[in-house]
Write a protein that holds these residues in place. Structure first.
Motif, PDB file in Angstrom:
ATOM      1  N   SER A 258       0.944  -1.339  -0.336  1.00  0.00           N
ATOM      2  CA  SER A 258       0.372   0.049   0.611  1.00  0.00           C
ATOM      3  C   SER A 258       0.946   0.751   0.078  1.00  0.00           C
ATOM      4  O   SER A 258       1.941   1.486   0.234  1.00  0.00           O
ATOM      5  N   LYS A 259       0.474   2.775   0.110  1.00  0.00           N
ATOM      6  CA  LYS A 259       0.869   3.589  -0.193  1.00  0.00           C
ATOM      7  C   LYS A 259       1.741   3.938   1.706  1.00  0.00           C
ATOM      8  O   LYS A 259       2.894   4.213   1.559  1.00  0.00           O
ATOM      9  N   GLY A 260       0.942   3.407   2.367  1.00  0.00           N
ATOM     10  CA  GLY A 260       1.453   3.918   3.657  1.00  0.00           C
ATOM     11  C   GLY A 260       1.835   2.635   4.657  1.00  0.00           C
ATOM     12  O   GLY A 260       1.794   2.697   5.251  1.00  0.00           O
ATOM     13  N   ASP A 261       2.564   1.546   3.288  1.00  0.00           N
ATOM     14  CA  ASP A 261       3.138   0.578   5.120  1.00  0.00           C
ATOM     15  C   ASP A 261       3.706   1.056   5.222  1.00  0.00           C
ATOM     16  O   ASP A 261       4.959   1.954   5.595  1.00  0.00           O
ATOM     17  N   GLN A 262       4.012   0.450   7.300  1.00  0.00           N
ATOM     18  CA  GLN A 262       5.196   0.363   8.040  1.00  0.00           C
ATOM     19  C   GLN A 262       6.018  -0.955   8.460  1.00  0.00           C
ATOM     20  O   GLN A 262       5.342  -1.815   8.551  1.00  0.00           O
ATOM     21  N   VAL A 263       6.790  -0.926   9.316  1.00  0.00           N
ATOM     22  CA  VAL A 263       7.843  -2.249  10.332  1.00  0.00           C
ATOM     23  C   VAL A 263       7.826  -1.353  10.908  1.00  0.00           C
ATOM     24  O   VAL A 263       7.549  -0.535  11.013  1.00  0.00           O
ATOM     25  N   VAL A 264       7.465  -2.628  12.019  1.00  0.00           N
ATOM     26  CA  VAL A 264       7.879  -2.475  12.989  1.00  0.00           C
ATOM     27  C   VAL A 264       9.235  -3.248  13.662  1.00  0.00           C
ATOM     28  O   VAL A 264       8.739  -4.422  14.045  1.00  0.00           O
ATOM     29  N   ARG A 265       9.728  -2.710  14.528  1.00  0.00           N
ATOM     30  CA  ARG A 265      11.241  -3.174  14.733  1.00  0.00           C
ATOM     31  C   ARG A 265      11.344  -3.297  16.154  1.00  0.00           C
ATOM     32  O   ARG A 265      11.501  -2.277  16.960  1.00  0.00           O
TER      33      ARG A 265
ATOM     34  N   PHE B 106       7.717  -6.631  12.883  1.00  0.00           N
ATOM     35  CA  PHE B 106       6.227  -7.332  12.441  1.00  0.00           C
ATOM     36  C   PHE B 106       6.444  -6.605  10.976  1.00  0.00           C
ATOM     37  O   PHE B 106       6.738  -5.205  10.974  1.00  0.00           O
ATOM     38  N   THR B 107       6.522  -7.152   9.767  1.00  0.00           N
ATOM     39  CA  THR B 107       5.848  -6.888   8.708  1.00  0.00           C
ATOM     40  C   THR B 107       4.686  -6.517   7.912  1.00  0.00           C
ATOM     41  O   THR B 107       4.984  -5.798   6.619  1.00  0.00           O
ATOM     42  N   GLY B 108       3.371  -6.338   8.948  1.00  0.00           N
ATOM     43  CA  GLY B 108       2.412  -6.499   8.352  1.00  0.00           C
ATOM     44  C   GLY B 108       2.377  -7.435   6.731  1.00  0.00           C
ATOM     45  O   GLY B 108       3.491  -8.027   6.848  1.00  0.00           O
ATOM     46  N   ASP B 109       1.611  -6.769   5.792  1.00  0.00           N
ATOM     47  CA  ASP B 109       1.431  -7.456   4.868  1.00  0.00           C
ATOM     48  C   ASP B 109       2.562  -7.120   4.056  1.00  0.00           C
ATOM     49  O   ASP B 109       1.948  -8.204   2.864  1.00  0.00           O
TER      50      ASP B 109
END
Length: 297
Positions: free
Chosen positions: A165-172, A180-183
């Motif tokens: 998506s335009k707004g992807d973020q990852v959490v490390r 955490f990668t999301g989709d």
């Protein structure tokens, strides 16, 4: 996508997986439209990653998180704006500080209402979970990066740029080696391409591949995908390699000026042969369509 009827996307707060000290995951249990949900603790605060779809699911997540926190301050973030990841944020209002990146906040505002309507078309179980959804306003919005100090543990939130998506973020979580990668990454299924022209064409296969190359190079000991089983660094490499092969095989055929239907059929057969056990075969066609649109002239 709208022609499929999905199972009831219910979050079950069971089989909690402890990944590290003060860091657990509520697993999606292989249920479609249920994400893996993270709870990350520090001395002073706890961060929840993802809400589940709708206020009913989010209430269960909030109840578990509040009990887990034992009086510590709550934060909430989501990896992107899609309904099963973010459309329960309203439930956390007044209970947690909702923190996301700017591009995701814009997605939520501009595209969120349309996604409520689209997902309600997936069948009565999904529509029921989306009843009463009011899209939440984030409390804190960052541009590209944000380091959240939970007290003795810093969690790094990073916007990746346009990909799934335009707004992807990852959490490390650096001290635990957890990502955490999301989709951006799924385990045991083909990459989800939300390619629905003319209504939604924000997904970019080429940019997604670039993001996965970077994430795979940075590595992680433990990878929590958007959906599917928690894995290791090989999960990042698997998604990177799949996207690269999907692009290359699509563009080779595009160069030969064959029809898009032929490209879809041939590339789908090849990908299924390579990954016969992966779920979500319909997403291959969406990925081919997206990459055809990105083929260099």
């Amino acid at each position: 996508m709208a022609e499929h009827t999905m199972p009831d996307p219910v979050v079950h707060v069971t089989d909690i997986q402890e990944l590290a000290r003060d860091l657990v995951v509520i697993p999606n249990r292989q249920v479609q439209l249920v994400p893996n949900i993270g709870i990350i603790g520090g001395r002073d605060s706890v961060l929840v990653v993802e809400t589940g779809m709708g206020p009913g699911n989010a209430e269960k997540v909030l109840e578990f998180a509040a009990g887990y926190a034992k009086g510590r301050r709550l934060f909430l973030t989501t990896t992107h704006f899609h309904p099963e990841h973010a459309f329960g944020a309203q439930t956390f209002a007044g209970e947690a500080t909702f923190l996301i990146n700017q591009a995701q906040a814009e997605d939520l505002k501009v595209k969120g209402p349309g996604y409520i309507d689209m997902f309600k078309g997936l069948g009565e179980p999904v529509a029921r979970q989306l009843e009463g959804v009011a899209l939440a306003q984030p409390d804190v919005v960052y541009e590209q990066s944000y380091d959240l100090d939970l007290g003795g543990r810093v969690v790094r939130l990073r916007a990746t740029g346009r990909a799934h998506s335009k707004g992807d973020q990852v959490v490390r979580v650096p001290d635990a080696g957890v990502l955490f990668t999301g989709d951006l990454a799924e385990a045991g299924q083909f990459a989800i391409f939300p390619w629905f022209p003319p209504y939604d064409t924000d997904v970019s296969g080429t940019r997604w591949l670039s993001v996965m190359r970077r994430l795979a190079a940075e590595g992680a000991e433990v990878v929590v995908p958007g959906h599917g089983e928690v894995g290791g660094p090989q999960l990042l490499a698997d998604v990177r390699d799949y996207l690269r092969l999907l692009r290359d095989e699509t563009w080779i055929r595009r160069d030969s000026a064959v029809s898009e239907r032929t490209i879809i059929d041939e590339v789908s057969a090849l990908m299924i042969e390579r990954h016969p056990d992966w779920a979500g075969r319909d997403w291959i066609e969406k990925g081919v369509g997206c990459l055809c649109s990105e083929h260099p002239a």
